[in-house]
Design an enzyme around this catalytic site. Structure first.
Site, PDB file in Angstrom:
ATOM      1  N   LYS A  86       0.844  -1.204   0.000  1.00 33.85           N
ATOM      2  CA  LYS A  86       0.000   0.000   0.000  1.00 33.85           C
ATOM      3  C   LYS A  86       0.879   1.254   0.000  1.00 33.85           C
ATOM      4  CE  LYS A  86      -3.788  -2.322   2.494  1.00 33.85           C
ATOM      5  NZ  LYS A  86      -4.660  -2.274   3.698  1.00 33.85           N
TER       6      LYS A  86
ATOM      7  N   HIS B 287      -1.662  -5.451   1.367  1.00 39.11           N
ATOM      8  CA  HIS B 287      -2.943  -6.120   1.120  1.00 39.11           C
ATOM      9  C   HIS B 287      -2.666  -7.526   0.614  1.00 39.11           C
ATOM     10  CE1 HIS B 287      -6.954  -7.052  -0.431  1.00 39.11           C
ATOM     11  NE2 HIS B 287      -6.312  -7.575  -1.464  1.00 39.11           N
TER      12      HIS B 287
ATOM     13  N   ASN C 160      -1.689  -0.390   7.439  1.00 43.43           N
ATOM     14  CA  ASN C 160      -1.152  -1.735   7.686  1.00 43.43           C
ATOM     15  C   ASN C 160      -0.307  -2.276   6.526  1.00 43.43           C
ATOM     16  OD1 ASN C 160      -3.236  -2.361   5.976  1.00 43.43           O
ATOM     17  ND2 ASN C 160      -4.423  -3.528   7.469  1.00 43.43           N
TER      18      ASN C 160
ATOM     19  N   GLU D 176      -9.194 -10.378  -7.777  1.00 43.65           N
ATOM     20  CA  GLU D 176      -8.350  -9.195  -7.604  1.00 43.65           C
ATOM     21  C   GLU D 176      -7.205  -9.149  -8.624  1.00 43.65           C
ATOM     22  OE1 GLU D 176      -7.488  -9.300  -3.381  1.00 43.65           O
ATOM     23  OE2 GLU D 176      -9.561  -8.810  -2.892  1.00 43.65           O
TER      24      GLU D 176
ATOM     25  N   THR E  79      -5.390  -8.248  10.260  1.00 40.37           N
ATOM     26  CA  THR E  79      -5.751  -6.916   9.736  1.00 40.37           C
ATOM     27  C   THR E  79      -5.263  -5.806  10.664  1.00 40.37           C
ATOM     28  OG1 THR E  79      -7.705  -7.906   8.726  1.00 40.37           O
ATOM     29  CG2 THR E  79      -7.683  -5.499   8.945  1.00 40.37           C
TER      30      THR E  79
ATOM     31  N   ARG F 218      -1.491 -14.694   3.304  1.00 40.07           N
ATOM     32  CA  ARG F 218      -2.181 -14.087   4.457  1.00 40.07           C
ATOM     33  C   ARG F 218      -1.404 -14.348   5.750  1.00 40.07           C
ATOM     34  NH1 ARG F 218      -6.680 -10.553   3.969  1.00 40.07           N
ATOM     35  NH2 ARG F 218      -7.685 -11.528   5.768  1.00 40.07           N
TER      36      ARG F 218
ATOM     37  N   TYR G 227     -12.304  -2.813  -3.192  1.00 35.70           N
ATOM     38  CA  TYR G 227     -12.786  -2.864  -1.809  1.00 35.70           C
ATOM     39  C   TYR G 227     -14.315  -2.848  -1.725  1.00 35.70           C
ATOM     40  CZ  TYR G 227      -8.122  -2.309   0.291  1.00 35.70           C
ATOM     41  OH  TYR G 227      -6.825  -2.508   0.719  1.00 35.70           O
TER      42      TYR G 227
ATOM     43  N   ARG H 299       2.656  -7.228   9.163  1.00 33.88           N
ATOM     44  CA  ARG H 299       1.937  -6.204   9.945  1.00 33.88           C
ATOM     45  C   ARG H 299       2.384  -6.204  11.405  1.00 33.88           C
ATOM     46  NH1 ARG H 299      -3.893  -7.586   7.147  1.00 33.88           N
ATOM     47  NH2 ARG H 299      -3.805  -6.120   5.394  1.00 33.88           N
TER      48      ARG H 299
ATOM     49  N   PHE I   2     -15.136   3.103   7.576  1.00 34.03           N
ATOM     50  CA  PHE I   2     -13.759   3.377   7.128  1.00 34.03           C
ATOM     51  C   PHE I   2     -13.619   3.371   5.607  1.00 34.03           C
ATOM     52  CE2 PHE I   2     -14.058  -1.235   7.943  1.00 34.03           C
ATOM     53  CZ  PHE I   2     -13.558  -1.773   6.767  1.00 34.03           C
TER      54      PHE I   2
HETATM   55  P1  IDP Z   1      -7.593  -7.268   5.260  1.00 35.76           P
HETATM   56  O1  IDP Z   1      -6.790  -6.206   4.555  1.00 35.76           O
HETATM   57  O2  IDP Z   1      -6.812  -7.905   6.359  1.00 35.76           O
HETATM   58  O3  IDP Z   1      -8.201  -8.272   4.317  1.00 35.76           O
HETATM   59  P2  IDP Z   1     -10.259  -6.148   5.533  1.00 35.76           P
HETATM   60  O4  IDP Z   1     -11.192  -6.441   6.656  1.00 35.76           O
HETATM   61  O5  IDP Z   1     -10.570  -6.738   4.205  1.00 35.76           O
HETATM   62  O6  IDP Z   1      -8.787  -6.541   6.010  1.00 35.76           O
HETATM   63  O7  IDP Z   1     -10.175  -4.573   5.400  1.00 35.76           O
HETATM   64  C1  IDP Z   1      -9.536  -3.983   4.286  1.00 35.76           C
HETATM   65  C2  IDP Z   1      -8.654  -2.862   4.773  1.00 35.76           C
HETATM   66  O8  IDP Z   1      -9.487  -1.845   5.325  1.00 35.76           O
HETATM   67  C3  IDP Z   1      -7.715  -3.237   5.928  1.00 35.76           C
HETATM   68  O9  IDP Z   1      -6.493  -3.788   5.473  1.00 35.76           O
HETATM   69  C4  IDP Z   1      -7.503  -1.911   6.613  1.00 35.76           C
HETATM   70  O10 IDP Z   1      -6.501  -1.145   5.946  1.00 35.76           O
HETATM   71  C5  IDP Z   1      -8.840  -1.217   6.415  1.00 35.76           C
HETATM   72  N1  IDP Z   1      -9.678  -1.387   7.603  1.00 35.76           N
HETATM   73  C6  IDP Z   1     -10.383  -2.481   7.964  1.00 35.76           C
HETATM   74  N2  IDP Z   1     -11.046  -2.271   9.117  1.00 35.76           N
HETATM   75  C7  IDP Z   1     -10.753  -1.011   9.475  1.00 35.76           C
HETATM   76  C8  IDP Z   1     -11.140  -0.200  10.583  1.00 35.76           C
HETATM   77  O11 IDP Z   1     -11.883  -0.611  11.477  1.00 35.76           O
HETATM   78  N3  IDP Z   1     -10.624   1.070  10.615  1.00 35.76           N
HETATM   79  C9  IDP Z   1      -9.795   1.566   9.649  1.00 35.76           C
HETATM   80  N4  IDP Z   1      -9.415   0.829   8.591  1.00 35.76           N
HETATM   81  C10 IDP Z   1      -9.890  -0.433   8.507  1.00 35.76           C
HETATM   82 MG    MG Z   2      -9.700  -8.077   2.927  1.00 31.20          MG
END
Ligand code: IDP
Ligand code: MG
Length: 168
Positions: A27, A133, A130, A144, A109, A103, A67, A120, A75
């Site tokens: 990212k 992705h 973080n 994707e 996450t 993963r 997304y 992470r 968010f």
């Molecule tokens: P992932 O990246 O581990 O698959 P997802 O739940 O798919 O996680 O969420 C996508 C991205 O959205 C996360 O990597 C993170 O950057 C952001 N994100 C998810 N939940 C939150 C939150 O509660 N606050 C702020 N950003 C969030």
């Molecule tokens: Mg995800």
């Protein structure tokens, strides 16, 4: 989308196997912080095979498609704005169980819940920054990779001499 986004055919000792591919992106925070080499190195050392790589700035439309499952969440707008704020490094990684393995390399996450040893866990503090992705399933990987790579941008078939030392 073509078969190139899904699998390649790997000839190991005469046995042809279908091999999973998954999408990983560094990212804008990871790129800004100079972590590109560090992050790519972790996937390489794990044994995954890099079969597609490009640096790009993501459009708002592409970010919203990518997304899409998060549309409507608090968010979402911040996430789209962040992911389009600077260059990312988009990658296709190939290997047995590539999506699940990637993963694990990435971690949870929320960096606060991500163990040391994961990207992470080692390199990030905040869920909104973080650094990387990774597709959450083989099906997401196919979807994707199809969003971020066009035909011809992924290697079709590349057999490395070391493949037999990585996959039985
Ligand atoms: P992932 O990246 O581990 O698959 P997802 O739940 O798919 O996680 O969420 C996508 C991205 O959205 C996360 O990597 C993170 O950057 C952001 N994100 C998810 N939940 C939150 C939150 O509660 N606050 C702020 N950003 C969030
Ligand atoms: Mg995800």
């Amino acid at each position: 989308m073509t078969d190139l986004h899904k699998v390649s055919y790997l000839d190991i000792g005469g046995t042809v196997a279908t091999v999973e591919r998954t999408f990983v992106a560094i990212k804008p925070d990871g790129v800004e912080r100079g972590l590109v080499g560090e992050i790519i190195g972790r996937f390489e050392r794990k044994g995954l095979k890099l079969v597609g790589l490009k640096q790009m700035v993501v459009s708002k439309e592409t970010a919203e498609t990518h997304y899409g499952e998060h549309k409507g969440k608090p968010f979402f707008d911040g996430l789209v704005s962040f992911i389009t704020s600077g260059p990312i490094v988009a990658m296709a990684w190939e290997g047995k169980n590539a999506a699940a393995i990637a993963r694990n390399v990435i971690g949870a996450t929320n960096p606060a819940q991500s163990p040391q040893g994961t990207i992470r866990g080692d390199l990030a503090l905040d869920i909104g920054r973080n650094v990387v992705h990774g597709s959450d399933s083989p099906e997401s990987g196919v979807r994707e990779l199809g969003i971020f790579f066009k035909d011809g941008e992924l290697l079709k078939e590349w057999n490395r001499a070391c493949d037999k030392w990585i996959t039985e």
